[in-house]
Design a protein around this motif. Structure first.
Motif, short mmCIF file in Angstrom:
data_model
loop_
_atom_site.label_atom_id
_atom_site.label_comp_id
_atom_site.label_asym_id
_atom_site.label_seq_id
_atom_site.Cartn_x
_atom_site.Cartn_y
_atom_site.Cartn_z
N UNK A 1 50.68 49.15 64.46
CA UNK A 1 51.94 47.94 63.29
C UNK A 1 50.84 47.31 62.61
N UNK A 2 50.45 46.68 64.56
CA UNK A 2 49.38 45.43 63.65
C UNK A 2 48.01 45.66 62.58
N UNK A 3 47.49 46.62 63.04
CA UNK A 3 46.68 47.56 62.12
C UNK A 3 47.07 48.28 61.32
N UNK A 4 48.14 48.89 61.23
CA UNK A 4 48.13 49.41 59.48
C UNK A 4 48.62 47.96 58.50
N UNK A 5 49.00 46.87 59.31
CA UNK A 5 49.53 45.48 58.06
C UNK A 5 48.29 45.30 57.55
N UNK A 6 47.14 44.96 58.94
CA UNK A 6 45.67 44.67 58.05
C UNK A 6 45.49 46.16 57.25
N UNK A 7 45.98 47.03 57.30
CA UNK A 7 44.51 48.17 56.75
C UNK A 7 45.75 47.74 55.08
N UNK A 8 47.15 47.66 54.99
CA UNK A 8 47.79 47.91 54.06
C UNK A 8 48.01 45.97 53.24
N UNK A 9 46.92 45.30 54.32
CA UNK A 9 46.94 44.27 53.54
C UNK A 9 44.88 43.41 52.82
N UNK A 10 44.40 44.52 53.63
CA UNK A 10 42.92 44.61 52.44
C UNK A 10 43.15 45.45 52.03
N UNK A 11 43.88 46.22 51.53
CA UNK A 11 44.67 47.44 50.54
C UNK A 11 45.16 46.67 49.49
N UNK A 12 46.57 46.13 49.09
CA UNK A 12 46.69 44.75 48.93
C UNK A 12 45.88 43.91 48.32
N UNK A 13 44.92 43.14 49.07
CA UNK A 13 43.82 42.15 48.33
C UNK A 13 42.51 43.02 47.11
N UNK A 14 42.39 44.17 47.66
CA UNK A 14 41.63 44.57 46.64
C UNK A 14 41.82 45.64 45.50
N UNK A 15 43.37 44.92 45.24
CA UNK A 15 44.40 45.45 44.35
C UNK A 15 44.06 44.58 43.47
N UNK A 16 44.71 43.39 44.00
CA UNK A 16 44.25 41.96 43.37
C UNK A 16 43.14 41.28 43.12
N UNK A 17 42.24 41.28 44.19
CA UNK A 17 41.25 40.81 43.34
C UNK A 17 39.40 41.73 43.56
N UNK A 18 40.46 43.37 43.45
CA UNK A 18 38.91 43.73 42.86
C UNK A 18 38.24 44.46 43.80
N UNK A 19 37.77 45.45 43.70
CA UNK A 19 36.70 46.08 45.19
C UNK A 19 35.32 45.43 44.65
N UNK A 20 34.74 46.20 45.69
CA UNK A 20 33.39 46.15 45.57
C UNK A 20 32.60 45.58 44.81
N UNK A 21 32.07 45.26 44.31
CA UNK A 21 30.92 45.16 42.71
C UNK A 21 29.92 46.23 43.27
N UNK A 22 29.61 46.83 41.93
CA UNK A 22 28.45 47.39 41.86
C UNK A 22 27.19 46.97 41.91
N UNK A 23 26.35 47.73 42.56
CA UNK A 23 25.19 46.88 42.61
C UNK A 23 24.48 46.16 41.34
N UNK A 24 24.00 45.31 41.08
CA UNK A 24 23.34 44.70 40.25
C UNK A 24 21.75 44.85 39.94
N UNK A 25 21.50 45.22 38.77
CA UNK A 25 20.36 45.52 38.52
C UNK A 25 19.11 44.01 39.14
N UNK A 26 18.34 44.22 39.95
CA UNK A 26 17.09 43.09 40.60
C UNK A 26 16.27 43.27 39.61
N UNK A 27 16.35 42.37 38.61
CA UNK A 27 14.80 41.75 37.45
C UNK A 27 13.57 41.68 38.25
N UNK A 28 12.72 42.21 37.61
CA UNK A 28 10.86 41.82 38.14
C UNK A 28 10.62 42.41 39.23
N UNK A 29 11.99 43.53 39.88
CA UNK A 29 11.88 44.52 40.46
C UNK A 29 11.56 46.07 40.36
N UNK A 30 10.56 47.09 40.58
CA UNK A 30 10.19 47.95 40.10
C UNK A 30 11.06 49.42 40.99
#
Length: 462
Positions: A128-157
């Motif tokens: 129950x404790x870990x299930x609630x943590x997973x549920x809260x993590x999913x809620x946070x991802x839905x409301x705050x957005x998931x991980x950003x896509x890697x940004x392009x790094x200028x001057x680095x080829x």
């Protein structure tokens, strides 16, 4: 939005990371996996590989700290949790961990929850404790957005696997304000990585101020970093702000931090701890808001053991770590980089050269590049001037012609070892169908060692 319970989460495949550190934590990890068999687990033993192992759907991370506590345990926990800020962390701790106030302060500041061992006493409650943590993590991802896509790094080829991982880490580390340590050989472009972190961060509109700790005379270093007031020493004819003050609101880049004398390391440590300093000759403290990014080509852990670098300063700076790959491990990126630098030279220099011959490209790939990208820039710049036609040749680059039969020479032992090491890892992975645990057994090493070798040689497994 309804709360997710432990029983409701059973119908969902939750992705989670389990960070284990010793044999005792491996036993605990196995118990957790047994209690929650319907979760998708990633067991990680190598802390440095942690930021690159979690897939995009991973929301929760479980940190099982070592059984033995020492002064570095709290900083270690802070470093691990901040290296993956997109995960919701849960600490699995023993009673002796709970009795350490400094350690638990970090747990309270960086983790969503904690669970105490032995887990047998919490068989009914734990899901129950870990299930609630997973549920809260999913809620946070839905409301705050998931991980950003890697940004392009200028001057680095570059598009090789090590550079792709580097780009992902830059994006992750730019989201937080913790100190970053950039490690890599001389000439690999560590300052470019620091600038990329700055540009992708919330401090992008602030200044980026670089200090080469190895290039400033020891007697002037404190004045350069923290400034001085008029009359502080001979030649101080007016007040002058230091680099730390000039970086207020932005990023202070401490290049070659490993060359910093011990006498000045304690002053940097105090600045990191308190965020303030005194100009040379002034009793008044000045407080600034800066993010610290440091870089070194040295093995600072070895320097700590040799007592040439302070252990407390190392842990303060090494909260997040990025390793920049040497040029010899970047494969086809060498050709792309050479073409990029030639194009830059052509905008500044009158030259007929506009490409590389097939032999020159082969020579570029075969060369070991001890000076890394800096050496490549130097050779391409010289070749553009020396070339007598439109194509640059191996001779223009001062490199051996690959068509000529090599003369007998003494084989570099380090090069031979690295080639054999990489080949052994690749063979073990193929023989084990790319199962890391089985590959480790075949080689007689730990999973942690395999992850380190994968990173060292730029080997990517799906």
């Amino acid at each position: 939005m309804p709360r997710t319970s432990g029983s409701e989460i059973k119908d969902t495949k939750v992705s989670a990371v389990l960070l284990v550190t010793d044999k005792a934590s491996q036993v605990t990890a196995e118990a957790i996996r047994h209690l929650l068999p319907y979760w998708k687990w990633q067991v990680v033993e190598d802390c440095s590989a942690l930021p690159g192992v979690a897939d995009p759907d991973t929301l929760v991370g479980f940190i099982i700290p070592p059984q033995s506590l020492n002064q570095a345990s709290a900083l270690w926990t802070e470093q691990i949790t901040q290296s993956c800020p997109g995960l919701l962390w849960v600490a699995i701790v023993g009673e002796h961990h709970c009795e350490n106030a400094e350690f638990m302060r970090v747990v309270a500041a960086t983790c969503h929850d904690y669970v105490t061992t032995p887990l047998e006493q919490m068989t009914d409650l734990l899901p129950a404790i870990l299930g609630h943590a997973a549920g809260f993590a999913r809620l946070r991802a839905q409301l705050l957005g998931g991980p950003a896509h890697p940004a392009e790094v200028p001057d680095m080829v570059g598009s090789c696997p090590p550079m792709k991982r580097l780009g992902k880490l830059i994006t992750k580390f730019a989201r937080v304000d913790a100190p970053v340590m950039i490690c890599g050989e001389s000439g690999t472009g560590k300052e470019l990585v620091a600038q990329a972190i700055h540009r992708a961060s919330a401090r992008a509109q602030g200044p980026f101020v670089a200090v080469n700790c190895g290039a400033i005379p020891e007697n002037l270093l404190e004045s350069e970093l923290f400034g001085h007031v008029r009359g502080a020493f001979t030649g101080a004819i007016q007040d002058r702000p230091g680099r730390a003050e000039l970086a207020d609101g932005g990023t202070l880049f401490l290049d070659e931090i490993g060359d910093l004398p011990l006498s000045h390391q304690v002053k940097i440590l105090r600045f990191l701890q308190e965020g303030c300093f005194e100009r040379v000759g002034s009793p008044r403290s000045t407080r600034v808001d800066v993010r610290i990014v440091a870089a070194t080509h040295l093995d600072l852990e070895a320097a700590v053991k040799a007592q040439t670098f302070r252990e407390d300063l190392f842990y303060r700076l090494n909260v997040l770590q990025i390793k920049v790959p040497p040029l010899r491990e970047r494969g086809d990126d060498i050709e792309s980089l050479a073409a990029h630098f030639l194009a830059q030279v052509r905008t500044k220099t009158s030259t007929e050269a506009n490409a590389f011959s097939a032999d020159a490209l082969l020579a570029l790939r075969r060369y070991r590049w001890p000076g890394n990208v800096r050496e490549l820039i130097n050779r391409v710049s010289k070749a553009a001037v020396m070339a007598e036609g439109s194509l640059i040749t191996p001779a223009d680059l001062d490199l051996p012609d690959p068509r000529e039969r090599p003369s007998a020479r003494v084989v570099n032992l380090q090069e031979t070892r690295e080639r054999a090491e990489r080949a052994a890892v690749e063979h073990a992975l193929r023989d084990s169908n790319y199962n890391v645990s089985q590959a480790a057994n075949l080689l007689g090493v730990s999973r942690m060692t395999i992850y380190r070798l994968l990173e060292k040689h730029g080997i990517e497994i799906s």
